[in-house]
Design a protein around this motif. Sequence first.
Motif, PDB file in Angstrom:
ATOM      1  N   UNK A 180       0.820  -1.211   0.000  1.00 37.98           N
ATOM      2  CA  UNK A 180       0.000   0.000   0.000  1.00 37.98           C
ATOM      3  C   UNK A 180       0.857   1.265   0.000  1.00 37.98           C
ATOM      4  N   UNK A 181       1.893   1.289   0.863  1.00 39.91           N
ATOM      5  CA  UNK A 181       2.677   2.511   1.014  1.00 39.91           C
ATOM      6  C   UNK A 181       3.597   2.705  -0.188  1.00 39.91           C
ATOM      7  N   UNK A 182       3.498   3.867  -0.830  1.00 38.51           N
ATOM      8  CA  UNK A 182       4.350   4.173  -1.972  1.00 38.51           C
ATOM      9  C   UNK A 182       5.507   5.070  -1.565  1.00 38.51           C
ATOM     10  N   UNK A 183       5.860   5.987  -2.447  1.00 40.84           N
ATOM     11  CA  UNK A 183       6.987   6.886  -2.214  1.00 40.84           C
ATOM     12  C   UNK A 183       6.732   7.809  -1.024  1.00 40.84           C
ATOM     13  N   UNK A 184       7.832   8.249  -0.428  1.00 40.29           N
ATOM     14  CA  UNK A 184       7.734   9.394   0.475  1.00 40.29           C
ATOM     15  C   UNK A 184       7.592  10.622  -0.398  1.00 40.29           C
ATOM     16  N   UNK A 225       4.792  14.113   7.660  1.00 42.23           N
ATOM     17  CA  UNK A 225       5.411  13.450   6.516  1.00 42.23           C
ATOM     18  C   UNK A 225       4.294  12.908   5.641  1.00 42.23           C
ATOM     19  N   UNK A 226       4.549  12.864   4.342  1.00 40.97           N
ATOM     20  CA  UNK A 226       3.503  12.484   3.395  1.00 40.97           C
ATOM     21  C   UNK A 226       3.937  11.283   2.563  1.00 40.97           C
ATOM     22  N   UNK A 227       3.131  10.231   2.653  1.00 38.65           N
ATOM     23  CA  UNK A 227       3.362   9.026   1.865  1.00 38.65           C
ATOM     24  C   UNK A 227       2.359   8.980   0.719  1.00 38.65           C
ATOM     25  N   UNK A 228       2.800   8.480  -0.416  1.00 35.51           N
ATOM     26  CA  UNK A 228       1.889   8.293  -1.544  1.00 35.51           C
ATOM     27  C   UNK A 228       1.195   6.934  -1.438  1.00 35.51           C
ATOM     28  N   UNK A 256      -2.186  20.389  -1.449  1.00 34.55           N
ATOM     29  CA  UNK A 256      -1.382  21.455  -2.043  1.00 34.55           C
ATOM     30  C   UNK A 256      -0.864  21.088  -3.427  1.00 34.55           C
ATOM     31  N   UNK A 257      -0.871  19.806  -3.772  1.00 33.03           N
ATOM     32  CA  UNK A 257      -0.405  19.390  -5.103  1.00 33.03           C
ATOM     33  C   UNK A 257      -1.556  19.081  -6.053  1.00 33.03           C
ATOM     34  N   UNK A 258      -2.788  19.435  -5.627  1.00 32.01           N
ATOM     35  CA  UNK A 258      -3.941  19.210  -6.497  1.00 32.01           C
ATOM     36  C   UNK A 258      -4.440  17.775  -6.497  1.00 32.01           C
ATOM     37  N   UNK A 259      -4.000  16.987  -5.507  1.00 33.71           N
ATOM     38  CA  UNK A 259      -4.401  15.579  -5.449  1.00 33.71           C
ATOM     39  C   UNK A 259      -5.116  15.298  -4.130  1.00 33.71           C
ATOM     40  N   UNK A 260      -5.912  14.244  -4.068  1.00 33.47           N
ATOM     41  CA  UNK A 260      -6.657  13.965  -2.834  1.00 33.47           C
ATOM     42  C   UNK A 260      -5.723  13.535  -1.696  1.00 33.47           C
ATOM     43  N   UNK A 261      -5.968  14.111  -0.533  1.00 36.84           N
ATOM     44  CA  UNK A 261      -5.137  13.800   0.639  1.00 36.84           C
ATOM     45  C   UNK A 261      -6.017  13.563   1.862  1.00 36.84           C
ATOM     46  N   UNK A 262      -5.442  12.842   2.818  1.00 36.96           N
ATOM     47  CA  UNK A 262      -6.034  12.668   4.136  1.00 36.96           C
ATOM     48  C   UNK A 262      -4.902  12.753   5.164  1.00 36.96           C
ATOM     49  N   UNK A 318       0.805  11.950   9.875  1.00 33.58           N
ATOM     50  CA  UNK A 318       1.026  11.323   8.567  1.00 33.58           C
ATOM     51  C   UNK A 318      -0.044  11.813   7.590  1.00 33.58           C
ATOM     52  N   UNK A 319       0.402  12.292   6.447  1.00 32.31           N
ATOM     53  CA  UNK A 319      -0.501  12.623   5.339  1.00 32.31           C
ATOM     54  C   UNK A 319      -0.374  11.501   4.311  1.00 32.31           C
ATOM     55  N   UNK A 320      -1.486  11.087   3.760  1.00 30.38           N
ATOM     56  CA  UNK A 320      -1.419  10.198   2.597  1.00 30.38           C
ATOM     57  C   UNK A 320      -1.994  10.945   1.405  1.00 30.38           C
ATOM     58  N   UNK A 321      -1.337  10.762   0.270  1.00 30.71           N
ATOM     59  CA  UNK A 321      -1.738  11.472  -0.952  1.00 30.71           C
ATOM     60  C   UNK A 321      -1.875  10.457  -2.076  1.00 30.71           C
ATOM     61  N   UNK A 322      -2.968  10.544  -2.808  1.00 32.36           N
ATOM     62  CA  UNK A 322      -3.131   9.634  -3.941  1.00 32.36           C
ATOM     63  C   UNK A 322      -2.171  10.058  -5.046  1.00 32.36           C
ATOM     64  N   UNK A 323      -1.321   9.154  -5.452  1.00 34.07           N
ATOM     65  CA  UNK A 323      -0.250   9.526  -6.414  1.00 34.07           C
ATOM     66  C   UNK A 323      -0.753   9.376  -7.839  1.00 34.07           C
TER      67      UNK A 323
END
Lengths: 134, 134
Positions: free
Chosen positions: A1-5, A80-83, A111-117, A129-134
């Motif tokens: 599940x966890x992608x890039x930092x 910190x934000x994980x994709x 802030x990058x125009x993508x969905x986050x939680x 922890x922020x998660x962002x859909x990459x």
Amino acid sequence: MLGRLNHIAIAVSDLAAATALYRDTLGAEVSEPQPLPEHGVTVVFVVLPNTKVELLEPLGENSPIAAFLERSPAGGIHHICYEVSDILAARDRLKAEGKRVLGDGEPKIGAHGKPVLFLHPKDFNGTLVEIEEA
Amino acid sequence: MLGRLNHIAIAVSDLAAATALYRDTLGAEVSEPQPLPEHGVTVVFVVLPNTKVELLEPLGENSPIAAFLERSPAGGIHHICYEVSDILAARDRLKAEGKRVLGDGEPKIGAHGKPVLFLHPKDFNGTLVEIEEA
């Protein structure tokens, strides 16, 4: 599940000084300051070869980092934000494991125009922890 | 001067629980626990596609993260590590700019077998910064 930092976010009280530190003293590539009024911050991106650091300064009356800087006037790592590839699947999996998702649980456009939680620090070793859909 | 983000180090009081969180709940690849008595920690590496997270649990009587966990029992981000190509040149540049290098200013061999130095959080936006010669 966890992608890039995706990034490390550092809250700072003086964005110009923090930018000069990363640009001049540490010799990193930095962006121009970008005001993001809808997020209550002005951000400078520090570009590293494999990820980025985001320097955040409060903007406006209700900045989400104002309270953090009142507690830690020198600044500090804010989150910190994980994709993730599928933010709704990630949210549901986390909630099923009893982890707390902040706010109303619906992804916002970050802030990058993508969905986050954002996830509750108490459920993640004291780390926001922020998660962002990459 | 600033190269890759080598790692984010998160201090935790229960390494098994933190490992399970990253492996089972967040679905990341994790290493076996590695005791590093000379550094006073046991570490688990969380492998992300572009960098790594190091989960640190105190080991022994004089662990450098014991005081941190006394202040923050839930854990938290302890430091971030940037790579540099020449650690002595980096140190001298930082010192010339008035930045404080911790300890006696001589690089030590870090957890990855490479020379490292730590920089004073008060000079880096409240963030403990490690530099490692890549």
